[in-house]
Scaffold this motif. Structure first.
Motif, short mmCIF file in Angstrom:
data_model
loop_
_atom_site.label_atom_id
_atom_site.label_comp_id
_atom_site.label_asym_id
_atom_site.label_seq_id
_atom_site.Cartn_x
_atom_site.Cartn_y
_atom_site.Cartn_z
N PRO A 133 0.90 -1.24 -0.06
CA PRO A 133 -0.09 0.09 -0.09
C PRO A 133 0.84 1.26 0.01
O PRO A 133 1.90 1.33 0.49
N LEU A 134 0.27 2.39 -0.52
CA LEU A 134 0.89 3.63 -0.51
C LEU A 134 1.42 4.16 0.93
O LEU A 134 0.59 3.90 1.67
N HIS A 135 2.31 4.71 1.01
CA HIS A 135 2.93 5.53 2.15
C HIS A 135 3.35 6.65 2.14
O HIS A 135 3.89 7.17 1.09
N GLY A 136 3.59 7.48 3.13
CA GLY A 136 4.39 8.58 3.15
C GLY A 136 3.88 9.88 2.19
O GLY A 136 2.63 9.94 2.26
N GLU A 137 4.48 10.60 1.90
CA GLU A 137 4.15 11.76 0.67
C GLU A 137 3.42 11.17 -0.27
O GLU A 137 2.50 11.97 -0.72
N GLU A 138 3.63 10.15 -1.02
CA GLU A 138 3.09 9.45 -2.09
C GLU A 138 1.46 9.24 -1.80
O GLU A 138 0.66 9.87 -2.32
N ARG A 139 1.41 8.69 -0.58
CA ARG A 139 0.05 8.21 -0.07
C ARG A 139 -0.89 9.60 0.31
O ARG A 139 -1.88 10.05 -0.26
#
Length: 304
Positions: free
Chosen positions: A275-281
């Motif tokens: 799953p997406l995380h951090g700034e990308e999410r």
């Protein structure tokens, strides 16, 4: 059931549980949303369906279960993405036995076949089955272009009936029409070029963000089909920032996050995807939140 190769065909995501099994409950919820919105078919096992990470028994199960859910209302199409001709023929046989009504076919995977090898591959599979076939033409991602000359050779296979046009060259719709007339149905395979392609004569849309926004996707198709171009364009302009989530290497994670936001999916993906995380999410959530905040009120598009 006959496959007309017209309208909106969602390339649906495969739903997984938190412990990495097929999530039948959430998958059924999403398919019901697609059917209620008025889609014209369901496509399984594409890039969005995480086909490369599915086990063979899971592919069989997905086709059988989707056929049960569709109940003959719309055709079920299985994607064929194999490394060998033998494997592709076997996959086509299994798809039919499990209830698929049609096939979408990529060129051979991994090995970069030349034009003659690619055409021979498609013909061999087409001659092995009576299921109708849509060729998936996506040289950007899969490095093999199915050229007009190659389609000329494929015309002898009556069950090769359509193309998922993903070359990113919108004039290819006109080239296909000029050369082949209506011999091949044309479905846009790029979300951000879909309305433009249909206005240039494409018959439909193999869609990605439809997984999270089925009604809006079908509304655009039905409105432009009815000549209500301004109404279709207004929805499309709202939709574009969301549609751009489809032309990204993380399209699976992006679209699954959008499905969560609209209540018809989960974020669960199969490793090595995560799953997406951090700034990308954060950036993707901002796009989704903005879209939901300004979500348009749709006209009665099913009755126009």
């Amino acid at each position: 059931m006959k496959v007309n190769w017209e309208g909106v065909y969602p390339a649906v995501t495969t739903k997984f549980t938190a412990d990495d099994h097929l999530d039948h409950e959430m998958f059924a919820k999403n398919i019901e949303a697609q059917l209620s919105a008025g889609v014209d078919g369901i496509i399984l096992g594409g890039t969005l369906g995480e086909a490369s990470s599915l086990m063979e028994d899971e592919k069989d199960e997905l086709v059988k279960y989707t056929a049960e859910l569709a109940k003959g209302k719309v055709p079920v199409v299985m994607n064929i993405a194999e490394q060998t001709t033998k494997g592709a023929i076997k996959a086509a046989e299994k798809a039919k036995a499990n209830g698929a009504n049609g096939l979408m076919m990529l060129p051979p995977m991994r090995y970069k076949a030349d034009d003659h090898e690619t055409v021979t591959y498609f013909k061999a599979v087409a001659q092995s089955t009576d299921l109708p076939i849509m060729i998936y033409n996506n040289p950007v991602d899969y490095k093999i272009e199915v050229t007009l000359d190659m389609f000329e050779s494929l015309m002898e296979c009556e069950n090769i009936q359509a193309v998922k046009e993903s070359t990113r060259d919108i004039s290819n719709v006109t080239r296909m029409r000029n050369r082949f007339g209506d011999r091949f149905k044309i479905l846009s395979g790029v979300d951000t070029l879909a309305l433009e392609s249909m206005l240039m004569g494409a018959d439909g849309w193999v869609a990605g963000l439809v997984c999270a926004f089925p009604a809006e996707t079908v509304a655009i198709y039905r409105l432009q089909k009815a000549g209500k171009i301004k109404e279709a364009r207004d929805i499309y302009r709202w939709f574009l920032p969301l549609l751009e989530l489809d032309i990204n290497s993380k399209l699976v994670q992006n679209i699954k996050l959008a499905e969560v936001a609209t209540g018809i999916g989960t974020e669960n993906v199969r490793a090595p995807r995560l799953p997406l995380h951090g700034e990308e999410r954060k950036k993707v959530l901002q796009i989704i939140d903005e879209g939901l905040k300004n979500r348009p009120v749709l006209p009665d598009y099913l009755n126009i």
